[in-house]
Scaffold this active site. Sequence first.
Site, PDB file in Angstrom:
ATOM      1  N   TYR A 145       0.855  -1.183   0.000  1.00  0.00           N
ATOM      2  CA  TYR A 145       0.000   0.000   0.000  1.00  0.00           C
ATOM      3  C   TYR A 145       0.895   1.238   0.000  1.00  0.00           C
ATOM      4  CZ  TYR A 145       0.392  -0.415   5.202  1.00  0.00           C
ATOM      5  OH  TYR A 145       0.829  -0.541   6.502  1.00  0.00           O
ATOM      6  N   CYS A 146       0.378   2.304  -0.604  1.00  0.00           N
ATOM      7  CA  CYS A 146       1.124   3.553  -0.800  1.00  0.00           C
ATOM      8  C   CYS A 146       2.491   3.286  -1.426  1.00  0.00           C
ATOM      9  CB  CYS A 146       1.280   4.302   0.528  1.00  0.00           C
ATOM     10  SG  CYS A 146       1.776   6.031   0.322  1.00  0.00           S
TER      11      CYS A 146
END
Length: 281
Positions: A145-146
Amino acid sequence: MEGLLRQPEWRIIDQSAVGIHFQALQSFGTDDTLCASVGAGKAPATARTWVHHNTIVLGIQDTRLPFLQEGVQYLASQGYQPIVRNSGGLAVVLDEGVLNISLIFPEVEKGIDINRGYDVMWQLIQQMFADFPMLIEAREIVGSYCPGSYDLSIGGRKFAGISQRRLKRGVAVQIYLCVNGSGGKRAELVREFYRLAKKDTQTKFVYPDVVPEVMASLSELLGVELSIADVMLRLLKQLKANSDLLYAGQLNEYELCLFPGYYQRVVDRNEKIAEMVNSNC
């Protein structure tokens, strides 16, 4: 890079043990305040540490998801407060096992190149864990994620991400470090958020297909149970080694005057998200 980490003095503002009532919105307002203050020469280079309980920090692009309301209501149902940050990136999980570090520098005459800002944080983390034989890489970890080109990983599994905030000739380089707990469980939470907030809709922006197996905490990767206090001690040792003076401080008078305005901007930016969480819950 050596010169940027090396400062005549480092002020450390430690908010890692403030507790559950210290909200992430206050943190982002504080970093903007510090950018303005350090950039104006009203304070020295500053390191701020912070921990927040069960918070999902969304990026601006996340707020454009077609079914965002379903996503944020899911996060709230799982006991997480969703907020929108003022620096780049996408959704990130913060909890009591995640240590956040902000390094705030003044812009020098030639400015601080954006990659130089990322590199100095990577360098700091490498120094903090130099006693472990594992290689800490900085490259994008697909499935995290990110995701970004400065994902920090060991053996292809991400444990940290770096972002930057530039304001009023101040530069804040920010990192979240997954110190302990399950990196995979945090990733599962974000994966479900995107599933609900995006569904099968085609979007102009490409959101990550989160793969929990590529996320981990430092404790999992190093095979040693680390606490936030353990990592704080490592940070303080490195800041001391890179300055003539390291001291603990709080916001000075100039910063206390600035803070309400910057905090209110963050609150205003998050009003829409708060309405989504509170409706139909």
